[in-house]
Design a protein around this motif. Sequence first.
Motif, PDB file in Angstrom:
ATOM      1  N   MET A   1       0.849  -1.186   0.000  1.00  0.00           N
ATOM      2  CA  MET A   1       0.000   0.000   0.000  1.00  0.00           C
ATOM      3  C   MET A   1       0.888   1.241   0.000  1.00  0.00           C
ATOM      4  SD  MET A   1      -3.229   1.158   0.229  1.00  0.00           S
ATOM      5  CE  MET A   1      -4.064  -0.347   0.597  1.00  0.00           C
ATOM      6  N   VAL A   2       0.574   2.191  -0.871  1.00  0.00           N
ATOM      7  CA  VAL A   2       1.277   3.460  -0.964  1.00  0.00           C
ATOM      8  C   VAL A   2       0.341   4.553  -0.469  1.00  0.00           C
ATOM      9  CG1 VAL A   2       2.285   5.138  -2.558  1.00  0.00           C
ATOM     10  CG2 VAL A   2       2.653   2.708  -2.925  1.00  0.00           C
ATOM     11  N   GLN A   3       0.876   5.435   0.364  1.00  0.00           N
ATOM     12  CA  GLN A   3       0.109   6.578   0.835  1.00  0.00           C
ATOM     13  C   GLN A   3       0.848   7.850   0.454  1.00  0.00           C
ATOM     14  OE1 GLN A   3      -0.582   6.113   5.013  1.00  0.00           O
ATOM     15  NE2 GLN A   3      -1.981   4.417   4.712  1.00  0.00           N
ATOM     16  N   ALA A   4       0.096   8.925   0.273  1.00  0.00           N
ATOM     17  CA  ALA A   4       0.707  10.194  -0.109  1.00  0.00           C
ATOM     18  C   ALA A   4      -0.138  11.351   0.383  1.00  0.00           C
ATOM     19  CB  ALA A   4       0.844  10.281  -1.624  1.00  0.00           C
ATOM     20  N   TYR A   5       0.530  12.482   0.549  1.00  0.00           N
ATOM     21  CA  TYR A   5      -0.166  13.747   0.731  1.00  0.00           C
ATOM     22  C   TYR A   5      -0.151  14.439  -0.619  1.00  0.00           C
ATOM     23  CZ  TYR A   5       0.070  13.141   5.752  1.00  0.00           C
ATOM     24  OH  TYR A   5      -0.081  12.653   7.022  1.00  0.00           O
ATOM     25  N   ILE A   6      -1.281  15.012  -0.982  1.00  0.00           N
ATOM     26  CA  ILE A   6      -1.369  15.766  -2.223  1.00  0.00           C
ATOM     27  C   ILE A   6      -1.738  17.191  -1.836  1.00  0.00           C
ATOM     28  CG2 ILE A   6      -2.486  15.972  -4.476  1.00  0.00           C
ATOM     29  CD1 ILE A   6      -3.218  12.915  -4.073  1.00  0.00           C
ATOM     30  N   LEU A   7      -0.863  18.124  -2.169  1.00  0.00           N
ATOM     31  CA  LEU A   7      -1.081  19.531  -1.866  1.00  0.00           C
ATOM     32  C   LEU A   7      -1.728  20.171  -3.086  1.00  0.00           C
ATOM     33  CD1 LEU A   7       2.421  20.203  -0.299  1.00  0.00           C
ATOM     34  CD2 LEU A   7       0.366  19.328   0.827  1.00  0.00           C
ATOM     35  N   VAL A   8      -2.812  20.892  -2.856  1.00  0.00           N
ATOM     36  CA  VAL A   8      -3.622  21.402  -3.963  1.00  0.00           C
ATOM     37  C   VAL A   8      -3.778  22.915  -3.865  1.00  0.00           C
ATOM     38  CG1 VAL A   8      -5.880  21.277  -5.093  1.00  0.00           C
ATOM     39  CG2 VAL A   8      -4.921  19.232  -4.006  1.00  0.00           C
ATOM     40  N   GLN A   9      -3.494  23.602  -4.954  1.00  0.00           N
ATOM     41  CA  GLN A   9      -3.814  25.021  -5.079  1.00  0.00           C
ATOM     42  C   GLN A   9      -5.067  25.119  -5.935  1.00  0.00           C
ATOM     43  OE1 GLN A   9      -0.299  26.810  -6.778  1.00  0.00           O
ATOM     44  NE2 GLN A   9       0.468  27.385  -4.764  1.00  0.00           N
ATOM     45  N   THR A  10      -6.020  25.911  -5.466  1.00  0.00           N
ATOM     46  CA  THR A  10      -7.271  26.078  -6.209  1.00  0.00           C
ATOM     47  C   THR A  10      -7.343  27.484  -6.777  1.00  0.00           C
ATOM     48  OG1 THR A  10      -8.563  26.893  -4.327  1.00  0.00           O
ATOM     49  CG2 THR A  10      -8.430  24.500  -4.622  1.00  0.00           C
ATOM     50  N   GLU A  11      -8.269  27.662  -7.677  1.00  0.00           N
ATOM     51  CA  GLU A  11      -8.542  28.994  -8.171  1.00  0.00           C
ATOM     52  C   GLU A  11      -9.364  29.730  -7.108  1.00  0.00           C
ATOM     53  OE1 GLU A  11      -9.786  29.119 -12.207  1.00  0.00           O
ATOM     54  OE2 GLU A  11      -8.245  27.694 -12.792  1.00  0.00           O
ATOM     55  N   PHE A  12      -9.320  31.037  -7.147  1.00  0.00           N
ATOM     56  CA  PHE A  12      -9.940  31.881  -6.122  1.00  0.00           C
ATOM     57  C   PHE A  12     -11.412  31.519  -5.882  1.00  0.00           C
ATOM     58  CE2 PHE A  12     -12.178  35.700  -4.732  1.00  0.00           C
ATOM     59  CZ  PHE A  12     -11.464  35.975  -3.573  1.00  0.00           C
ATOM     60  N   THR A  16     -13.620  25.368  -0.712  1.00  0.00           N
ATOM     61  CA  THR A  16     -14.565  24.469  -0.043  1.00  0.00           C
ATOM     62  C   THR A  16     -15.173  23.475  -1.024  1.00  0.00           C
ATOM     63  OG1 THR A  16     -15.051  26.188   1.571  1.00  0.00           O
ATOM     64  CG2 THR A  16     -16.618  24.373   1.410  1.00  0.00           C
ATOM     65  N   ASP A  17     -15.569  23.952  -2.185  1.00  0.00           N
ATOM     66  CA  ASP A  17     -16.155  23.071  -3.198  1.00  0.00           C
ATOM     67  C   ASP A  17     -15.152  22.028  -3.669  1.00  0.00           C
ATOM     68  OD1 ASP A  17     -18.169  22.228  -5.128  1.00  0.00           O
ATOM     69  OD2 ASP A  17     -16.880  23.169  -6.639  1.00  0.00           O
ATOM     70  N   ILE A  18     -13.929  22.444  -3.920  1.00  0.00           N
ATOM     71  CA  ILE A  18     -12.887  21.522  -4.380  1.00  0.00           C
ATOM     72  C   ILE A  18     -12.603  20.470  -3.318  1.00  0.00           C
ATOM     73  CG2 ILE A  18     -10.422  21.340  -4.936  1.00  0.00           C
ATOM     74  CD1 ILE A  18     -11.958  22.446  -7.276  1.00  0.00           C
ATOM     75  N   ALA A  19     -12.450  20.875  -2.059  1.00  0.00           N
ATOM     76  CA  ALA A  19     -12.179  19.915  -0.982  1.00  0.00           C
ATOM     77  C   ALA A  19     -13.291  18.878  -0.896  1.00  0.00           C
ATOM     78  CB  ALA A  19     -12.001  20.635   0.346  1.00  0.00           C
ATOM     79  N   ASP A  33      -9.356  21.766   4.042  1.00  0.00           N
ATOM     80  CA  ASP A  33      -8.968  23.134   3.712  1.00  0.00           C
ATOM     81  C   ASP A  33      -7.857  23.553   4.664  1.00  0.00           C
ATOM     82  OD1 ASP A  33     -11.376  22.767   2.403  1.00  0.00           O
ATOM     83  OD2 ASP A  33     -12.305  24.588   3.144  1.00  0.00           O
ATOM     84  N   VAL A  34      -6.848  24.226   4.146  1.00  0.00           N
ATOM     85  CA  VAL A  34      -5.759  24.741   4.970  1.00  0.00           C
ATOM     86  C   VAL A  34      -5.418  26.160   4.520  1.00  0.00           C
ATOM     87  CG1 VAL A  34      -4.781  22.469   5.469  1.00  0.00           C
ATOM     88  CG2 VAL A  34      -3.983  23.730   3.474  1.00  0.00           C
ATOM     89  N   THR A  35      -4.590  26.838   5.311  1.00  0.00           N
ATOM     90  CA  THR A  35      -4.095  28.143   4.901  1.00  0.00           C
ATOM     91  C   THR A  35      -2.627  28.003   4.533  1.00  0.00           C
ATOM     92  OG1 THR A  35      -3.488  28.739   7.164  1.00  0.00           O
ATOM     93  CG2 THR A  35      -5.702  29.361   6.417  1.00  0.00           C
ATOM     94  N   GLY A  36      -2.127  28.966   3.795  1.00  0.00           N
ATOM     95  CA  GLY A  36      -0.731  28.925   3.373  1.00  0.00           C
ATOM     96  C   GLY A  36      -0.651  28.869   1.863  1.00  0.00           C
ATOM     97  N   PRO A  37       0.478  28.411   1.337  1.00  0.00           N
ATOM     98  CA  PRO A  37       0.656  28.411  -0.117  1.00  0.00           C
ATOM     99  C   PRO A  37      -0.255  27.421  -0.848  1.00  0.00           C
ATOM    100  CG  PRO A  37       2.544  27.394   0.951  1.00  0.00           C
ATOM    101  CD  PRO A  37       1.675  27.969   2.039  1.00  0.00           C
ATOM    102  N   TYR A  38      -0.768  26.420  -0.136  1.00  0.00           N
ATOM    103  CA  TYR A  38      -1.719  25.474  -0.719  1.00  0.00           C
ATOM    104  C   TYR A  38      -3.058  25.648  -0.028  1.00  0.00           C
ATOM    105  CZ  TYR A  38       2.154  23.450  -3.207  1.00  0.00           C
ATOM    106  OH  TYR A  38       3.217  23.286  -4.056  1.00  0.00           O
ATOM    107  N   ASP A  39      -4.127  25.260  -0.712  1.00  0.00           N
ATOM    108  CA  ASP A  39      -5.478  25.476  -0.203  1.00  0.00           C
ATOM    109  C   ASP A  39      -6.116  24.228   0.384  1.00  0.00           C
ATOM    110  OD1 ASP A  39      -5.573  28.222  -1.148  1.00  0.00           O
ATOM    111  OD2 ASP A  39      -5.647  27.344  -3.156  1.00  0.00           O
ATOM    112  N   VAL A  40      -5.740  23.062  -0.138  1.00  0.00           N
ATOM    113  CA  VAL A  40      -6.311  21.791   0.313  1.00  0.00           C
ATOM    114  C   VAL A  40      -5.167  20.796   0.477  1.00  0.00           C
ATOM    115  CG1 VAL A  40      -7.923  19.907  -0.229  1.00  0.00           C
ATOM    116  CG2 VAL A  40      -8.458  22.242  -0.954  1.00  0.00           C
ATOM    117  N   VAL A  41      -5.189  20.053   1.573  1.00  0.00           N
ATOM    118  CA  VAL A  41      -4.239  18.959   1.772  1.00  0.00           C
ATOM    119  C   VAL A  41      -5.046  17.673   1.754  1.00  0.00           C
ATOM    120  CG1 VAL A  41      -2.611  17.852   3.335  1.00  0.00           C
ATOM    121  CG2 VAL A  41      -2.601  20.334   3.079  1.00  0.00           C
ATOM    122  N   VAL A  42      -4.606  16.740   0.915  1.00  0.00           N
ATOM    123  CA  VAL A  42      -5.310  15.478   0.718  1.00  0.00           C
ATOM    124  C   VAL A  42      -4.419  14.344   1.197  1.00  0.00           C
ATOM    125  CG1 VAL A  42      -6.339  13.946  -1.015  1.00  0.00           C
ATOM    126  CG2 VAL A  42      -6.436  16.445  -1.323  1.00  0.00           C
TER     127      VAL A  42
END
Length: 77
Positions: A1-12, A16-19, A33-42
């Motif tokens: 099994m492989v696990q990963a974090y995927i950092l996502v930048q969304t358009e303005f 919430t919808d993307i997450a 949803d997170v704050t910082g250079p990325y918007d969603v952490v998966v």
Amino acid sequence: MVQAYILVQTEFGQVTDIAQRISEIDGVVRAEDVTGPYDVVVRAEAEDIDALGRLVVAPIQRLDGIARTLTCPIVEL
């Protein structure tokens, strides 16, 4: 099994919808949803690295409103 974090930048204005849409993708364990250079952490998992790309990363990148992703496989020592 492989696990990963995927950092996502969304358009303005689409965080919430993307997450929510990402959380419905098979293989996604959690999307927040997170704050910082990325918007969603998966957190995602799949049988192997190829399956992770096909089943999780590619569907995320195809969503409207995604600007950029960065996939960080988890290394277990």
